[in-house]
Design a protein around this motif. Structure first.
Motif, PDB file in Angstrom:
ATOM      1  N   ASP A   7     -19.814  64.356  46.152  1.00  0.00           N
ATOM      2  CA  ASP A   7     -19.479  63.650  46.849  1.00  0.00           C
ATOM      3  C   ASP A   7     -18.679  64.444  48.686  1.00  0.00           C
ATOM      4  OD1 ASP A   7     -19.233  60.634  47.396  1.00  0.00           O
ATOM      5  OD2 ASP A   7     -17.102  61.285  46.826  1.00  0.00           O
ATOM      6  N   TYR A   9     -18.589  65.833  51.866  1.00  0.00           N
ATOM      7  CA  TYR A   9     -19.096  66.073  53.145  1.00  0.00           C
ATOM      8  C   TYR A   9     -19.320  67.305  53.689  1.00  0.00           C
ATOM      9  CZ  TYR A   9     -19.190  61.549  52.140  1.00  0.00           C
ATOM     10  OH  TYR A   9     -19.509  59.743  50.937  1.00  0.00           O
ATOM     11  N   ASP A  10     -20.082  67.489  54.808  1.00  0.00           N
ATOM     12  CA  ASP A  10     -20.651  68.664  56.133  1.00  0.00           C
ATOM     13  C   ASP A  10     -19.023  68.309  56.753  1.00  0.00           C
ATOM     14  OD1 ASP A  10     -22.706  70.037  54.851  1.00  0.00           O
ATOM     15  OD2 ASP A  10     -23.869  68.139  56.160  1.00  0.00           O
ATOM     16  N   VAL A  28     -26.033  63.332  62.207  1.00  0.00           N
ATOM     17  CA  VAL A  28     -26.516  63.465  60.972  1.00  0.00           C
ATOM     18  C   VAL A  28     -28.004  63.641  62.113  1.00  0.00           C
ATOM     19  CG1 VAL A  28     -25.390  61.342  59.847  1.00  0.00           C
ATOM     20  CG2 VAL A  28     -27.253  61.110  62.063  1.00  0.00           C
ATOM     21  N   ARG A  31     -29.469  66.856  60.434  1.00  0.00           N
ATOM     22  CA  ARG A  31     -29.221  66.973  58.966  1.00  0.00           C
ATOM     23  C   ARG A  31     -28.050  66.961  58.106  1.00  0.00           C
ATOM     24  NH1 ARG A  31     -34.483  68.510  56.587  1.00  0.00           N
ATOM     25  NH2 ARG A  31     -33.923  67.075  54.826  1.00  0.00           N
ATOM     26  N   ARG A  32     -26.728  66.908  58.957  1.00  0.00           N
ATOM     27  CA  ARG A  32     -25.120  66.681  58.395  1.00  0.00           C
ATOM     28  C   ARG A  32     -25.017  66.198  57.971  1.00  0.00           C
ATOM     29  NH1 ARG A  32     -23.875  72.351  58.042  1.00  0.00           N
ATOM     30  NH2 ARG A  32     -25.228  73.370  59.796  1.00  0.00           N
ATOM     31  N   ARG A  33     -24.453  66.168  56.463  1.00  0.00           N
ATOM     32  CA  ARG A  33     -24.205  65.017  56.240  1.00  0.00           C
ATOM     33  C   ARG A  33     -22.636  64.008  56.176  1.00  0.00           C
ATOM     34  NH1 ARG A  33     -22.271  63.895  49.677  1.00  0.00           N
ATOM     35  NH2 ARG A  33     -22.016  61.527  49.401  1.00  0.00           N
ATOM     36  N   GLU A  77     -28.594  60.573  56.659  1.00  0.00           N
ATOM     37  CA  GLU A  77     -27.843  61.422  56.182  1.00  0.00           C
ATOM     38  C   GLU A  77     -26.015  60.866  56.427  1.00  0.00           C
ATOM     39  OE1 GLU A  77     -31.749  63.766  56.710  1.00  0.00           O
ATOM     40  OE2 GLU A  77     -29.956  62.051  57.813  1.00  0.00           O
ATOM     41  N   GLU A  79     -23.199  58.167  56.495  1.00  0.00           N
ATOM     42  CA  GLU A  79     -22.157  56.823  55.779  1.00  0.00           C
ATOM     43  C   GLU A  79     -21.186  55.773  56.848  1.00  0.00           C
ATOM     44  OE1 GLU A  79     -19.234  56.628  51.471  1.00  0.00           O
ATOM     45  OE2 GLU A  79     -20.932  57.858  51.918  1.00  0.00           O
ATOM     46  N   ASP A 102     -24.852  77.611  49.651  1.00  0.00           N
ATOM     47  CA  ASP A 102     -25.236  76.514  50.544  1.00  0.00           C
ATOM     48  C   ASP A 102     -25.281  77.024  51.482  1.00  0.00           C
ATOM     49  OD1 ASP A 102     -25.787  74.819  52.670  1.00  0.00           O
ATOM     50  OD2 ASP A 102     -23.750  73.694  52.356  1.00  0.00           O
ATOM     51  N   THR A 129     -14.763  67.851  52.419  1.00  0.00           N
ATOM     52  CA  THR A 129     -14.966  67.892  53.458  1.00  0.00           C
ATOM     53  C   THR A 129     -14.707  69.547  53.521  1.00  0.00           C
ATOM     54  OG1 THR A 129     -16.184  67.154  55.714  1.00  0.00           O
ATOM     55  CG2 THR A 129     -13.370  66.771  55.047  1.00  0.00           C
TER      56      THR A 129
END
Length: 331
Positions: A7, A9-10, A28, A31-33, A77, A79, A102, A129
């Motif tokens: 859970d 996040y970036d 996003v 490709r970052r969350r 990616e 939310e 990572d 985060t």
């Protein structure tokens, strides 16, 4: 370093106006969350139509936000949640690499815990985060006049660049009590030669500024205001306490702006004399891993398209900082 959890996040973006959503979209796509936390209380909620946004001129601000959310959420990616952030706490020393194992987050940023209160039936959240983007916007404090809120966004506006054109060559008002009101009047006079500045009894215009404004054809009215007069068709005049009514067809108000930064109080971020966050040219605040864009950054309120551009720029900065690319090699 800490072990990355499912859970984590970036980036967490606090605020879902044009700056926050633009940043979220670009992140996003890298490709970052990303989690966007949206308190759903935009400063421009009283404005029916926005202007000056290329390809979206004359579009309601709420429609721009809707389109922005849809474009952002089209990526896996992304939310988005309706929630009001109550606290942001630094969990790691600034400059430490964040997540172990990572390969996409190898730069030195930080680690933060964000607590948020869900609204409109959404759940409360506590998330971690690597970076935070503050795009919370401003809270407006209008002059204390009984009817001013009724006309705000429908005859009285705060953004000259956004709404000045619609009042070209018409008799208009500028209401304000702050030290920069004379300079705003000089700008507004570009659209109309029939401008009256109402200081509502405040000593906001110096004699030198008044002389310059009068030379430009601007009228200065220092007497206290009783109220704004008008009807469903719009503003008709400004009624003074003494009883005189000065006829106008609309105009502008200079609110007192307050940056909505209570959630970040523990971070002790640097700000300017107006309470706005000071950032570098790429959106970094004084605390590593914390970024800001939009109205809460100096010089303050800006057009929607400018805020969106700032969000796109800071998104690129965040992505490169997470990778660890030195500033000298960013071309």
């Amino acid at each position: 370093m800490v072990q990355r959890q499912p859970d984590d996040y970036d980036v967490v973006v606090v605020g879902a106006g044009p700056a926050g959503l633009s940043a979220g979209l670009n992140l996003v796509r890298a490709r970052r969350r990303v989690l966007v936390l949206d308190s759903n209380r935009p400063r421009h909620s009283a404005t029916l139509i926005s202007h000056g946004f290329l390809t979206r001129d004359n579009t309601p601000p709420h429609e721009l936000r809707k389109l922005g959310r849809e474009e952002y959420l089209a990526y896996p990616e992304a939310e988005h949640q309706l929630a009001r952030v109550t606290s942001i706490t630094a969990l790691a020393e600034p400059g430490e690499p964040v997540y172990s194992s990572d390969t996409h987050t190898t730069g030195s940023t930080g680690l933060f815990e964000i607590q948020a209160k869900g609204i409109n039936g959404q759940p409360d959240r506590v998330v971690r985060t690597a970076t935070v983007l503050l795009a919370t916007g401003l809270r407006e404090e209008l002059p204390q006049l009984p009817s001013i809120r009724s006309f705000y966004g429908m005859g009285l506006f705060s953004c000259v660049a956004c709404d000045g054109y619609e009042y070209s060559d018409r008799p208009i008002a500028l209401i304000g009590e702050t030290s920069d009101i004379a300079w705003r009047a000089m700008l507004i006079a570009q659209w109309s030669d029939h401008l009256t500045v109402f200081t509502n009894g405040a000593d906001a215009v110096t004699p030198g500024q008044e002389a310059r404004l009068v030379e430009r054809g601007v009228r200065i009215e220092r007497r206290p205001i009783a109220d704004v007069e008008g009807d469903r068709e719009g503003v008709k005049g400004i009624r003074l306490v003494e009883g005189d009514v000065i006829e106008v067809s609309g105009g502008f108000v200079r609110p007192k702006w307050h940056a909505q930064l209570e959630c970040a109080a523990s971070l002790n971020l640097d700000s300017d004399g107006w309470g706005l966050l000071t950032v570098d040219r790429d959106g970094r605040t004084s605390h590593p891993g914390i970024y800001a864009a939009g109205d809460i950054t100096s010089p303050g309120p800006q057009q929607l398209i400018v805020a969106a551009g700032a969000g796109g720029r800071v998104a690129a900065t965040i992505n490169r900082d997470l990778i660890g690319i030195p500033t000298a090699h960013r071309r």
